[in-house]
Every structure is written in C-alpha cells, then in structure tokens.
Design an enzyme around this catalytic site. Structure first.
Site, PDB file in Angstrom:
ATOM      1  N   ALA A  32       0.873  -1.191   0.000  1.00 29.77           N
ATOM      2  CA  ALA A  32       0.000   0.000   0.000  1.00 29.77           C
ATOM      3  C   ALA A  32       0.906   1.235   0.000  1.00 29.77           C
ATOM      4  O   ALA A  32       0.816   2.101   0.874  1.00 29.77           O
ATOM      5  CB  ALA A  32      -0.955  -0.009   1.181  1.00 29.77           C
ATOM      6  N   LEU A  33       1.754   1.261  -0.998  1.00 28.35           N
ATOM      7  CA  LEU A  33       2.866   2.221  -0.997  1.00 28.35           C
ATOM      8  C   LEU A  33       2.416   3.657  -1.197  1.00 28.35           C
ATOM      9  O   LEU A  33       1.463   3.936  -1.916  1.00 28.35           O
ATOM     10  CB  LEU A  33       3.887   1.841  -2.077  1.00 28.35           C
ATOM     11  CG  LEU A  33       4.508   0.457  -1.934  1.00 28.35           C
ATOM     12  CD1 LEU A  33       5.561   0.235  -3.010  1.00 28.35           C
ATOM     13  CD2 LEU A  33       5.124   0.250  -0.554  1.00 28.35           C
ATOM     14  N   HIS A  34       3.125   4.564  -0.539  1.00 31.88           N
ATOM     15  CA  HIS A  34       2.884   6.004  -0.660  1.00 31.88           C
ATOM     16  C   HIS A  34       4.240   6.698  -0.735  1.00 31.88           C
ATOM     17  O   HIS A  34       5.297   6.026  -0.729  1.00 31.88           O
ATOM     18  CB  HIS A  34       2.041   6.503   0.511  1.00 31.88           C
ATOM     19  CG  HIS A  34       2.569   6.083   1.857  1.00 31.88           C
ATOM     20  ND1 HIS A  34       3.788   6.513   2.343  1.00 31.88           N
ATOM     21  CD2 HIS A  34       2.073   5.233   2.785  1.00 31.88           C
ATOM     22  CE1 HIS A  34       3.998   5.983   3.516  1.00 31.88           C
ATOM     23  NE2 HIS A  34       2.979   5.178   3.822  1.00 31.88           N
ATOM     24  N   GLY A  36       5.992   8.166   1.386  1.00 31.74           N
ATOM     25  CA  GLY A  36       6.909   7.871   2.495  1.00 31.74           C
ATOM     26  C   GLY A  36       7.804   6.705   2.111  1.00 31.74           C
ATOM     27  O   GLY A  36       9.036   6.768   2.236  1.00 31.74           O
ATOM     28  N   HIS A  37       7.172   5.624   1.617  1.00 31.39           N
ATOM     29  CA  HIS A  37       7.952   4.459   1.169  1.00 31.39           C
ATOM     30  C   HIS A  37       8.880   4.868   0.025  1.00 31.39           C
ATOM     31  O   HIS A  37      10.043   4.455  -0.022  1.00 31.39           O
ATOM     32  CB  HIS A  37       7.028   3.354   0.653  1.00 31.39           C
ATOM     33  CG  HIS A  37       6.070   2.821   1.661  1.00 31.39           C
ATOM     34  ND1 HIS A  37       4.705   3.039   1.614  1.00 31.39           N
ATOM     35  CD2 HIS A  37       6.274   2.063   2.774  1.00 31.39           C
ATOM     36  CE1 HIS A  37       4.115   2.426   2.623  1.00 31.39           C
ATOM     37  NE2 HIS A  37       5.039   1.834   3.351  1.00 31.39           N
ATOM     38  N   GLY A 147      11.845   4.209   8.001  1.00 30.43           N
ATOM     39  CA  GLY A 147      11.307   5.555   8.210  1.00 30.43           C
ATOM     40  C   GLY A 147      11.333   5.959   9.673  1.00 30.43           C
ATOM     41  O   GLY A 147      11.093   5.119  10.550  1.00 30.43           O
ATOM     42  N   LEU A 186       2.265  10.493   6.310  1.00 31.02           N
ATOM     43  CA  LEU A 186       1.754   9.502   5.366  1.00 31.02           C
ATOM     44  C   LEU A 186       1.787   8.132   6.031  1.00 31.02           C
ATOM     45  O   LEU A 186       2.739   7.801   6.732  1.00 31.02           O
ATOM     46  CB  LEU A 186       2.607   9.465   4.097  1.00 31.02           C
ATOM     47  CG  LEU A 186       2.624  10.704   3.219  1.00 31.02           C
ATOM     48  CD1 LEU A 186       3.277  10.384   1.876  1.00 31.02           C
ATOM     49  CD2 LEU A 186       1.239  11.255   2.973  1.00 31.02           C
ATOM     50  N   ARG A 189      -2.316   3.226   6.427  1.00 29.37           N
ATOM     51  CA  ARG A 189      -3.615   3.154   7.102  1.00 29.37           C
ATOM     52  C   ARG A 189      -4.480   4.392   6.854  1.00 29.37           C
ATOM     53  O   ARG A 189      -5.672   4.373   7.150  1.00 29.37           O
ATOM     54  CB  ARG A 189      -3.416   2.970   8.601  1.00 29.37           C
ATOM     55  CG  ARG A 189      -2.877   1.604   8.973  1.00 29.37           C
ATOM     56  CD  ARG A 189      -2.894   1.412  10.481  1.00 29.37           C
ATOM     57  NE  ARG A 189      -2.677   0.024  10.846  1.00 29.37           N
ATOM     58  CZ  ARG A 189      -1.479  -0.516  11.045  1.00 29.37           C
ATOM     59  NH1 ARG A 189      -0.411   0.224  10.912  1.00 29.37           N
ATOM     60  NH2 ARG A 189      -1.369  -1.781  11.383  1.00 29.37           N
TER      61      ARG A 189
HETATM   62  P1  AMP Z   1       5.257  -0.180   6.406  1.00 29.38           P
HETATM   63  O1  AMP Z   1       4.887  -0.560   5.009  1.00 29.38           O
HETATM   64  O2  AMP Z   1       4.217   0.618   7.106  1.00 29.38           O
HETATM   65  O3  AMP Z   1       5.768  -1.347   7.208  1.00 29.38           O
HETATM   66  O4  AMP Z   1       6.482   0.821   6.268  1.00 29.38           O
HETATM   67  C1  AMP Z   1       7.636   0.456   5.566  1.00 29.38           C
HETATM   68  C2  AMP Z   1       8.706   1.480   5.847  1.00 29.38           C
HETATM   69  O5  AMP Z   1       8.265   2.756   5.402  1.00 29.38           O
HETATM   70  C3  AMP Z   1       9.005   1.611   7.334  1.00 29.38           C
HETATM   71  O6  AMP Z   1      10.402   1.738   7.513  1.00 29.38           O
HETATM   72  C4  AMP Z   1       8.276   2.873   7.706  1.00 29.38           C
HETATM   73  O7  AMP Z   1       8.861   3.546   8.802  1.00 29.38           O
HETATM   74  C5  AMP Z   1       8.441   3.696   6.436  1.00 29.38           C
HETATM   75  N1  AMP Z   1       7.412   4.748   6.388  1.00 29.38           N
HETATM   76  C6  AMP Z   1       6.084   4.604   6.556  1.00 29.38           C
HETATM   77  N2  AMP Z   1       5.474   5.812   6.512  1.00 29.38           N
HETATM   78  C7  AMP Z   1       6.433   6.739   6.319  1.00 29.38           C
HETATM   79  C8  AMP Z   1       6.445   8.165   6.196  1.00 29.38           C
HETATM   80  N3  AMP Z   1       5.340   8.889   6.264  1.00 29.38           N
HETATM   81  N4  AMP Z   1       7.628   8.779   6.004  1.00 29.38           N
HETATM   82  C9  AMP Z   1       8.786   8.052   5.938  1.00 29.38           C
HETATM   83  N5  AMP Z   1       8.845   6.714   6.050  1.00 29.38           N
HETATM   84  C10 AMP Z   1       7.690   6.060   6.238  1.00 29.38           C
END
Ligand code: AMP
Length: 280
Positions: A32-34, A36-37, A147, A186, A189
């Site tokens: 569910a990439l945005h 931030g990823h 992140g 971001l 969720r």
């Molecule tokens: P997730 O898919 O939520 O497990 O996140 C994967 C990686 O993306 C983790 O290292 C998170 O900390 C990072 N991440 C998620 N949201 C953000 C954001 N808004 N800004 C920077 N990194 C993020």
C-alpha cells in the site's frame, strides 16, 4: 523492474550482485505504498548500485486479527509505483515462502520493546524481528532503509542487527517522515480513515509541532498533559499514549535535551490507529 517471489531467487540475485562487486540497498515494506515508502526507495537508489524493495504483510507482527484482515493490499499499483521510482527489484513472497513452519524465535531487545508501541501491541516487535531477520538473511543488503515515522522500530532494528546479525554488517539508514501538506504523516492506514477522521487527523501533528517549540521552560510531564488534552478535546480523536523519551534508551525523560529527545504518540481516529513523533 524484476519481480521476485521466491527466496532462492533472492539468494541467487545477491550472489550475482556480489560477483559484480556492486552495492545493494533494501527497503522492506508491507505495501500500500505512498510517498513515504518512495522516499526510502529514492534514498537507496542514490546511495547504492542496486535497490530492492519487499512487499509482505507480516502476520506475526499483528497483535490484532481485524487489523491484519483490514490492512490495505494494493500490490499491482505498488509494482507500478516502484517501477516508476526506478527500483531495480521487488520481492513479493507468499506466506508459505516466509513461514514454511511456525517461527518460535523470541528476541531480547534489552527493554527497548517494553515501552510505547511494544507495551500497547504485545509481541509486535518480536514479529517485526522475525520477518526482518529472515529478509536480511536472504537479501544481505549493504544498507537497509527505514522511516523515522516508526521511531521505536528504527531503534529496535538498529539494536537487532548489532546483537543478532553483526556478521552481516548491514547499515541501517533512518529517513525523515514524509507528510501530507496539512501535516498528517503519510501512512498506509490513512486510506482507511473516514472523511471526518481524515479531516481531524492533522491536529495530531499540529499539536506536536506547537508544543515542541515551547519546550524550554516546560517540564515533559506538563507537555504530555497539554498535548494529550488538546488532542482528546477533538471528539474524533483519542490519544492512546504520548511519551517524551530519550532517543537511545526510549525511556521517558524528566528533562528535555534538544536533539536527544523525541515525543512519540499513538492516536485512535475512529478504528484507525495512527502514530507520529517529533524531535525536541
Ligand atoms: P510499512 O509498510 O508501514 O511497514 O512501512 C515500511 C517502511 O516505510 C518503514 O520503515 C516505515 O517507517 C516507512 N514509512 C512509513 N510511513 C512513512 C512516512 N510517512 N515517512 C517516511 N517513512 C515512512
């Protein structure tokens, strides 16, 4: 971009990269990439010859079954986004590939997992460590990107590689939080928020930001009270915890030391749990 689904193919890829004497950056995600990823991917592309991302919704880190069931899954779109960003490889394993049998390993984080997220989501970081070690053992990256939004996770991953896999020599790079224009961090969720909760959610960062600027003459406990009350005054938001902690030990502080202290928060916006943090 090459899409890989089997661990054996990741091993093989890494062998080829070793023979070429090239560096490999790794960005683990749950999809569910945005943006931030993508910021992590772009940092990795900048600093390495090759970049590999992974997409795997890891069941062992969910302490709540409904949260796991509701977690957004948008794999086709994710592949498109990664391709566009210039990512070289993406690893998208299925459950059986990562957990052919139950993972019973228990990790010890020297207390880092006993506060904040760890306290409110029992077993969460043990599950994170299970999947991250499996991924690291396969990918063997030179650098791995996380992140700062998941502040405690970044601290625990740093500890994990030092204690449990020092021979891998993986450098953990923590990247800045990417936010919406209105300040909301971001998160995958965020798409689960109702329009009303989405409208209320930016108050979390606005409040953190406001009180992080007036720290010099206020004690942490007072800031905690003020931030919590301010956010709880919004009917649609409910603070689960707000703590001001030492960046290294993650223990609550009695005094704010600029550059060494972070305020970490978890807030329910309806059924959706949002986390954020701010450096003091
Ligand atoms: P997730 O898919 O939520 O497990 O996140 C994967 C990686 O993306 C983790 O290292 C998170 O900390 C990072 N991440 C998620 N949201 C953000 C954001 N808004 N800004 C920077 N990194 C993020």
């Amino acid at each position: 971009m090459l899409v890989i689904t089997k661990l054996i193919d990741v091993f093989e890829l890494k062998n080829r990269i070793n023979i070429e004497k090239k560096s490999l950056g790794f960005v683990p995600t749950m999809g569910a990439l945005h943006n931030g990823h993508i910021s992590l991917v772009l940092n990795s592309i900048k600093e390495n010859d090759y970049t590999i991302a992974s997409i795997f919704v890891n069941p062992t880190q969910f302490n709540n079954k409904t949260d796991l069931l509701n977690y957004p899954r948008t794999v086709d779109k994710d592949i498109e986004i990664l391709e566009k960003a210039g990512c070289d490889f993406v690893f998208i394993p299925d459950l059986n590939e990562m957990y052919p049998e139950e993972d019973t390993r228990i990790f010890d984080f020297d207390g880092l997992d006993e506060v904040m997220e760890g306290k409110h989501r029992p077993g969460h970081f043990n599950g994170v460590a299970q999947i991250v070690t499996k991924l690291f053992e396969a990918v063997k990256p030179d650098r791995a990107y996380f992140g700062r939004k998941d502040f405690q996770q970044a601290a625990i991953i740093n500890f994990l590689v030092k204690k449990y896999m020092p021979e891998f020599n993986i450098k953990i790079i923590t990247c800045d939080i990417v936010r919406e224009k209105d300040g909301l961090a971001l998160s995958s969720r965020n798409i689960l928020l109702t329009p009303e909760h989405r409208k209320a959610a930016p108050i979390i960062f606005k409040t953190l930001n406001l009180f992080s600027k007036v720290y010099s003459d206020i004690k942490p406990q007072k800031i905690i009270e003020k931030v919590t009350n301010e956010i709880n005054a919004v009917e649609l938001l409910k603070v689960e915890y707000f703590e001001i902690v030492d960046n290294e030990t993650l223990m609550p502080v009695n005094e704010i030391i600029p550059g060494k202290t972070t305020g970490c928060i978890a807030v329910f916006a309806g059924n959706v749990r949002l986390i954020d943090n701010i450096s003091f």
